[in-house]
Scaffold this motif. Structure first.
Motif: not given
Length: 266
Positions: A72-76
């Motif tokens: 999720r953080l990579e997407y953000y």
């Protein structure tokens, strides 16, 4: 066994060997105490073993949540990095009047700015264990504290995301009210990064032919002080979010490493 010890005591008493009897009695007491201590030790070991199994299972579940968190953080990070690039491009054209981007390119670069990312944290395993009181029997107290702080710090991410959303609604959308959507086409959303399929929306809009005779000068909107102020403000907020995301990624990786390296033996 009890009868055997009783017979020994009776023989010692009947023979008047009180010294030996006292020694024997003390020895028997010591033997009983040792037996009790061994039984307690076995019980304590068994309880620790059960607690360790629960702890290991908990951390296995937490690792799964953290892997989701990492994705999720990579997407953000991708979402906001691209946002920063679009803002930079628009500001570059705004400050260089000799450069012309054209209305279609302008539409492509402003369209992603309407979108925002929804902050999500995968903390189900942690919150479930916390609610059930599981932590009190765990040995990894310091690691639990670090996990707790990690999840508490998610509020900062939520606040930063909300700041961008409010800024878009309060500053960007009022500027763009004067820009009709008549030039929107199926390529308008090519730069949009979103979890949902937005292309179907842009194809639908493009399929409705616009027969109006409209002259749209995007430069009247792009090259205004309001737009410049907005772009700079959004760049600052977006930069702050990217820094926060990267810091959280590093913290998450460190926590995952500590969890994997912890003592799992009984």
């Amino acid at each position: 066994m009890i009868k055997f010890f009783r017979r020994i005591r009776q023989n010692l008493i009947s023979e008047g060997k009180m010294g030996k009897y006292l020694k024997y009695a003390i020895g028997e007491i010591v033997l009983v105490v040792v037996g009790i201590l061994i039984a307690l030790q076995i019980n304590n070991w068994n309880e620790r073993r059960k607690a360790k199994i629960v702890e290991n299972n908990f951390f296995e579940d937490v690792i799964q949540d953290m892997e989701k968190d990492l994705d999720r953080l990579e997407y953000y990070e991708l979402f906001h990095t691209k946002r920063a690039e679009y803002l930079d491009t628009l500001l570059t054209y705004l400050r260089n009047p000799q450069k012309t981007m054209g209305i279609d390119k302008f539409q492509q670069y402003v369209e992603p700015l309407y979108y925002s990312a929804t902050p999500t944290s995968y903390s189900t395993s942690f919150e479930s264990a916390k609610a059930s009181g599981t932590f009190k029997d765990m040995e990894a107290k310091n690691l639990i504290k670090e996990l707790s702080q990690y999840y508490i710090d998610f509020a900062q991410i939520e606040s930063d995301f909300a700041s961008i959303t409010r800024y878009v609604e309060d500053k960007f959308e009022p500027i763009m009210y004067n820009f009709p959507e008549g030039k929107m086409n199926q390529n308008t959303g090519n730069l949009v990064i979103n979890e949902e399929n937005t292309q179907a929306f842009y194809k639908k809009i493009a399929s409705i032919k616009d027969n109006r005779d409209m002259t749209i000068d995007y430069k009247l909107i792009l090259r205004t002080p309001r737009m410049e102020n907005y772009l700079i403000g959004d760049m600052g907020r977006t930069s702050n979010v990217i820094g926060r995301i990267k810091a959280r990624q590093e913290k998450l990786k460190t926590l995952m490493q500590k969890i994997e390296q912890r003592d799992q033996t009984f």
